[in-house]
Design an enzyme around this catalytic site. Structure first.
Site, PDB file in Angstrom:
ATOM      1  N   ASP A 307       0.857  -1.182   0.000  1.00  0.00           N
ATOM      2  CA  ASP A 307       0.000   0.000   0.000  1.00  0.00           C
ATOM      3  C   ASP A 307       0.904   1.246   0.000  1.00  0.00           C
ATOM      4  O   ASP A 307       2.124   1.157   0.126  1.00  0.00           O
ATOM      5  CB  ASP A 307      -0.967  -0.027   1.189  1.00  0.00           C
ATOM      6  CG  ASP A 307      -2.238   0.776   0.904  1.00  0.00           C
ATOM      7  OD1 ASP A 307      -2.192   1.683   0.048  1.00  0.00           O
ATOM      8  OD2 ASP A 307      -3.268   0.528   1.546  1.00  0.00           O
TER       9      ASP A 307
HETATM   10  C1  NOJ Z   1      -4.217   3.797   0.182  1.00  0.00           C
HETATM   11  C2  NOJ Z   1      -5.365   2.846   0.312  1.00  0.00           C
HETATM   12  O1  NOJ Z   1      -5.264   2.118   1.514  1.00  0.00           O
HETATM   13  C3  NOJ Z   1      -5.487   1.866  -0.831  1.00  0.00           C
HETATM   14  O2  NOJ Z   1      -6.699   1.182  -0.704  1.00  0.00           O
HETATM   15  C4  NOJ Z   1      -5.381   2.571  -2.151  1.00  0.00           C
HETATM   16  O3  NOJ Z   1      -5.495   1.627  -3.184  1.00  0.00           O
HETATM   17  C5  NOJ Z   1      -4.071   3.309  -2.226  1.00  0.00           C
HETATM   18  N1  NOJ Z   1      -4.001   4.300  -1.155  1.00  0.00           N
HETATM   19  C6  NOJ Z   1      -3.870   4.012  -3.568  1.00  0.00           C
HETATM   20  O4  NOJ Z   1      -4.739   5.056  -3.706  1.00  0.00           O
END
Ligand code: NOJ
Length: 778
Positions: A307
């Site tokens: 993430d």
């Molecule tokens: C953080 C989030 O937790 C995740 O779900 C997302 O895909 C990413 N940012 C990218 O935006």
């Protein structure tokens, strides 16, 4: 002090440590080091990539390999492409980037891709990614709302349309479906998933993966799906986003991981690791879970991405002292791509110099990334995603809007309906629509709005106006906004309510009150909304409440005092027309709750599927049982609950084990006077087992449509493996003995049951809740 190579080898935090503790620490570290390198982990020696990928791996320099591991942000989530500067193009030429996120557009991305394939040394195409979670330009209901349709065709269709639009806009990869099981509505991201149940969640995960990825990823209109956030992101302590999951191994494998297993079997092309830790082990560096369970046991062969900045955050977790050590931990655990921290591209070389064994992990990661590009057909036809005409034709196409409207109407859950409050079958009169959320188009887009625009949305108010029968006048007052304490509009709203024949009161949360980092300590309505509701209910007028929300809310006053309560969640671009279809009776509602509604905040976290315990809850306060003193033992509205404008009768559930399968059947009759859908739900209970089993567990469902007076037989076929008890990762025990199956219209309304005997036990290797029940209607 440990040196960098110790850190890399041992995968533990580098700390300054006193000499007297050193010996003790060293032997603890040995234990950690043995357990973190999972014995079953997939090795480079066992992995053969395609000839093309192996050829590239042989040719690539270390720099080029590290570049492939790097995912850069092309912009911010609401300011796409803003970082695609000339300098960025130079990085692409140098092969220093493998993928971009927060980018979009057939034409702007065509130039970026052209530079990658024509001007970089090896011509490796880029992967373009975005959070297309419930629509790209045509925004569908938020996922928890879509889960409420209890219909795999809806889930697949929404994902398919999203993929058609996003792929036409230059994208290859979506960070969806989000398949985290959520049992704590304080957690704001409960809005993004399928709710509290691993069986329902697994079915929705599979349908979405199939929708995004279509028949073949190599087709130009499909997206690589990402099952996220692996493994127990939805259980943060206190409901606070990013927090520790303190759960036992059985809960992890029985409740939280089944959707990930199901997504793996459905062929999900990628997974994203979660930000949080499970019992102190951050998921981004959890080798036993990623390399052991996901890859080795489940044979997941896709790409794993961290993430956002999560690799760097391993230092905040306190498991790595330096960026290089954090990178080494994540790579060793099985993470292939680094979302934005820059560590893989910038610091991994240092870690590899210190521990050349990491090179094998690096090649695995690069090989998987190149394989994803190959599966998408990008080596053969990198420009297929960049046809501007297709982009224009796809976005917000009329049939996409139509689907969004149908799915939105199917998502609405009728929680309460008394005094024939709904549908509003008026031929004349005045309906007062009250509440700022009724006119708030933006909120209907939810928190992951991709390229959705407020101006594309038909608000609830506009939908009710446009759909109103001739002779019915719609009047409106905002009353109060959920984000403001200003109650000066209450007086006008009350006067308008008094002047009307019926009142439709729209209250709830604004889109920005759920979603990432939007946890709340309070599940009641925001203060201004409570004040508005109470003022309107005090008028004594017939009030139907429309709830706009991304999470289950505690609404005891509304539940007690309103005639009708309709949970509309956030319904996307066609919110207004969909709501109008329900309110004016064009369609009978049949959405069902994928997570219970509590009576108060203190009830969280909760599930209908809890263990019975030694002293199960008893309403009698004189007994010491598993309940609160100050509220009833049931939820306000239970899992699976949802009313319709008709009524349904259930016959006796019948069946047994035939040729190793559990075959069950039940007759269902529409006993009301209008055509309507019913969601027939099948629950299982294992009354005596080697360990306590949940009170009941969902094991099948089928949404059926019946004309008034019509009947049908619904058949469910299961495997005994769906009752298996978790023993250890990869070992599931089916125990001989009795199982009880119940069928009904919700977890609280179980109409009939049947006992089934499993004669012979056996070992299965599949998480029980991930196995699909076959449902058929005669
Ligand atoms: C953080 C989030 O937790 C995740 O779900 C997302 O895909 C990413 N940012 C990218 O935006």
């Amino acid at each position: 002090m440990f040196k960098i190579d110790d850190v890399v080898k041992r995968g533990v935090r580098a700390v300054t440590i006193s000499a007297s503790l050193l010996a003790l620490a060293a032997c603890q570290d040995d234990a950690v080091s043995q357990s973190t390198r999972d014995e079953t982990a997939v090795t480079r020696a066992q992995t053969q990539f395609s000839q093309r990928v192996e050829g590239l791996l042989a040719e690539m320099t270390l720099e080029e390999k590290l570049g492939q591991l790097h995912q850069a942000a092309g912009g911010r989530s609401r300011n796409l492409n803003s970082r695609l500067t000339p300098e960025e193009l130079d990085r692409v030429r140098a092969g220093a980037v493998g993928s971009y996120l927060h980018v979009a557009g057939a034409q702007p991305l065509a130039e970026l891709q052209r530079v990658a394939v024509e001007e970089s040394r090896l011509g490796i195409p880029l992967l373009f990614a975005m959070d297309v979670v419930h629509g790209y330009r045509t925004i569908f209901p938020v996922p928890i709302a879509m889960a409420s349709t209890w219909d795999e065709t809806d889930w697949q269709r929404a994902a398919r349309i999203s993929a058609e639009e996003a792929s036409a806009a230059g994208l290859h990869w979506t960070f969806a479906p989000m398949i985290d099981i959520g049992r704590d509505p304080r957690w704001g991201r409960i809005v993004e998933g399928a709710g509290s149940d691993p069986y329902l969640g697994s079915r929705m995960a599979v349908a979405q993966v199939q929708g995004y990825q279509g028949e073949s990823l190599a087709a130009g209109d499909t997206l690589l799906a990402t099952a996220k956030h692996f493994g127990a992101y939805g259980v943060p302590t206190g409901g606070r986003d990013y927090g520790t999951a303190e759960i036992g191994e059985r809960s992890l494998y029985e409740a939280y991981l089944p959707p990930f297993y199901a997504a793996t079997r459905a062929g999900a092309g990628s997974m994203m690791t979660a930000f949080n830790d499970i019992d102190g082990v951050p998921s981004t560096s959890n080798e036993a879970l990623i390399d052991g369970t996901l890859r080795a046991r489940w044979a997941f062969d896709g790409l794993i991405v961290s993430d956002w900045n999560a690799i760097a955050e391993l230092m905040n977790h306190g498991v790595a002292e330096t960026r290089a050590a954090a990178g080494a931990l994540a790579l060793q655990a099985g993470v292939d791509m680094d979302m934005t921290s820059g560590i893989f591209v910038e610091e991994l070389r240092q870690a590899i110099d210190a521990d050349p064994a990491l090179e094998a992990d690096l090649d695995l990661a690069v090989g998987r990334i190149l394989t994803a590009k190959e599966r998408l057909g990008l080596f053969d036809d990198p420009m297929v995603y960049h046809q501007v005409q297709r982009e224009q034709a796809e976005l917000l196409a009329a049939d996409h809007r139509e689907a969004a409207r149908a799915i939105a109407a199917r998502s609405v859950v009728l929680l309460k309906n008394e005094n024939a409050a709904l549908p509003l079958e008026l031929s004349e009169g005045r309906v007062a629509v009250i509440g700022a959320l009724a006119a708030d188009a933006s909120t209907q887009l939810g928190s992951w709005r991709a390229q959705g625009r407020p101006e594309d949305v038909v608000s609830l108010l506009d939908g009710l106006r446009e759909g109103a029968p001739e002779g019915v006048e719609i009047v409106y007052a905002a009353g109060a906004d959920p984000l403001s304490d200003d109650l000066s509009g209450l007086e006008e709203a009350v006067a308008l309510a008094r002047s009307a024949d019926r009142v439709v009161l729209v209250v709830g949360e604004n889109f920005d009150m759920s979603g990432e980092a939007r946890s709340r300590s309070d599940l009641f309505l925001p203060d201004s909304q409570r004040a508005l509701a109470s003022a309107i209910l005090d008028t004594g007028q017939p009030v139907s409440v429309i709830l706009v929300t991304g999470r289950p809310l505690a609404i005891p006053d509304i539940a007690a005092r309103a005639d009708a309560v309709l949970n509309a969640w956030m319904l996307g671009v066609e919110a207004g027309p969909a709501l109008a279809d329900i309110i004016y009776g064009e369609t009978s509602p049949a959405g069902r709750l994928p997570v219970s509604f509590p009576r108060s905040t203190g009830a969280a976290p909760f599930t209908y599927s809890e263990y019975p315990g030694g002293r199960p809850a008893d309403p009698d306060l004189a007994r010491d049982t598993n309940r609160y003193m100050d509220q009833p033992i049931t939820p306000l509205y239970g899992f699976g609950h949802g009313l319709s404008y008709s009524t349904f009768d259930y016959g006796a559930l019948s069946g047994g084990v035939v040729q190793g399968e559990i075959r069950l059947a039940v007759d269902v009759t529409n006993s009301g006077d209008r055509a309507a859908d019913e969601v027939v739900q099948l629950y299982m209970r294992d009354p005596v087992a080697s360990v306590a089993r949940p009170r009941i567990e969902l094991r099948g469902f089928r949404r059926i449509s019946l004309e008034p007076g019509a009947s049908t037989t619904v058949h469910f076929t299961l495997s005994p493996a769906q009752a298996a008890v978790f023993q250890s990762p990869g070992v599931w025990q089916v125990e001989p003995g009795q199982l009880v199956f119940h069928v009904g219209g919700s977890s609280l309304y179980l109409a009939s049951s049947v006992e089934v005997t499993i004669e012979d036990g056996f070992i299965s290797d599949v998480p029980a809740a991930a196995i699909a029940t076959r449902g058929e209607t005669e």
